[in-house]
Design an enzyme around this catalytic site. Structure first.
Site, short mmCIF file in Angstrom:
data_model
loop_
_atom_site.label_atom_id
_atom_site.label_comp_id
_atom_site.label_asym_id
_atom_site.label_seq_id
_atom_site.Cartn_x
_atom_site.Cartn_y
_atom_site.Cartn_z
N GLU A 19 76.37 54.67 -19.40
CA GLU A 19 74.92 54.56 -19.60
C GLU A 19 74.24 55.93 -19.46
OE1 GLU A 19 73.78 51.34 -16.96
OE2 GLU A 19 74.66 49.86 -18.32
N ARG A 26 71.56 48.99 -6.25
CA ARG A 26 71.36 47.56 -6.51
C ARG A 26 70.64 46.89 -5.35
NH1 ARG A 26 73.49 46.21 -11.11
NH2 ARG A 26 73.91 44.02 -10.81
N HIS A 43 66.34 48.92 -14.38
CA HIS A 43 67.75 48.60 -14.61
C HIS A 43 68.60 49.55 -13.77
CE1 HIS A 43 71.57 47.93 -16.70
NE2 HIS A 43 71.71 49.26 -16.68
N TYR A 51 72.31 47.22 -24.56
CA TYR A 51 72.60 45.92 -23.95
C TYR A 51 73.62 45.11 -24.76
CZ TYR A 51 68.99 46.28 -20.35
OH TYR A 51 68.26 46.64 -19.23
N ASN A 83 61.68 43.09 -15.71
CA ASN A 83 61.97 43.20 -14.28
C ASN A 83 61.99 44.64 -13.78
OD1 ASN A 83 64.35 43.91 -15.46
ND2 ASN A 83 65.66 42.50 -14.31
N LYS A 100 61.73 50.33 -16.78
CA LYS A 100 61.52 49.56 -18.02
C LYS A 100 60.05 49.60 -18.46
CE LYS A 100 65.40 46.46 -17.15
NZ LYS A 100 65.88 45.07 -17.22
#
Ligand code: CMP
Length: 131
Positions: free
Chosen positions: A120, A79, A109, A43, A106, A3
Site C-alpha cells: 500500500e 489498528r 484506513h 481495494y 470510517n 479518508k
C-alpha cells in the site's frame, strides 16, 4: 490513509496529531484524490464484496491523505489507535470512534500486515527520501 469524510470535515489535522502523539513517525505524506478506478485497485481484495462499488465511489468522492508511518509494532499499534471498522464497535478514544461517520465512511484506513503496508505504501509513493 485519511479518508474523504475525515478530510472534508476538516479532521485531518486532529487525526495526524493523534497519530504523532501515539508515537508514529510520518515517513511520507501526500494529499491526493483517487479516481474510481484507482480506488478499485487499492481495494481490489474486496472486489467480491457487496459494498465494493459503493466503497470505490465513496473513496473517490474527495481528497485523501496518504501516509507511510514508522513505529515498532506499527501495524498492531495503529489498528488499536484507529479502532474497529464499524465506528459503532470502536473503543472510546479511537480515531474511528471520534471521527468516523459510518462503517463505510470510517475516517481512516490502516494496513493489516507488514506485507500489505509495503504494497500500500508503494501504491502511493514511488521511492521517497528518508529524513
Ligand atoms: P478499511 O479498513 O479501509 O477496509 C475496507 C473498507 O471497506 C473499510 O475500511 C470500510 O470503509 C469499507 N467497509 C467494510 N465493511 C463494510 C460494510 N459492511 N459496508 C460498507 N463498507 C464497508
Amino acid at each position: 490513509m485519511i479518508k474523504p469524510d475525515a478530510y472534508l470535515a476538516g479532521n485531518s489535522g486532529a487525526i495526524i496529531k493523534m497519530i504523532e502523539e501515539a508515537g508514529f513517525r510520518i515517513v511520507a505524506a501526500k494529499l491526493t484524490k483517487l479516481s474510481g478506478e484507482r480506488a478499485g485497485q487499492f481495494y481490489a481484495v474486496h472486489s467480491a464484496r457487496p459494498f465494493y462499488n459503493d466503497l470505490c465511489t465513496y473513496m473517490s468522492s474527495g481528497p485523501i491523505v496518504a501516509m507511510i508511518l514508522e513505529k515498532d509494532n506499527a501495524v498492531a499499534d495503529f489498528r488499536k489507535l484507529i479502532g474497529a471498522t464499524n465506528p459503532a464497535n470502536a473503543e472510546p478514544g479511537t480515531i474511528r470512534k471520534l471521527f468516523a461517520k459510518s462503517i463505510e465512511a470510517n475516517a481512516i484506513h490502516g494496513s493489516d500486515s507488514d506485507e500489505n503496508a509495503t504494497i500500500e505504501g508503494a501504491f502511493f509513493f514511488s521511492g521517497f527520501e528518508q529524513f
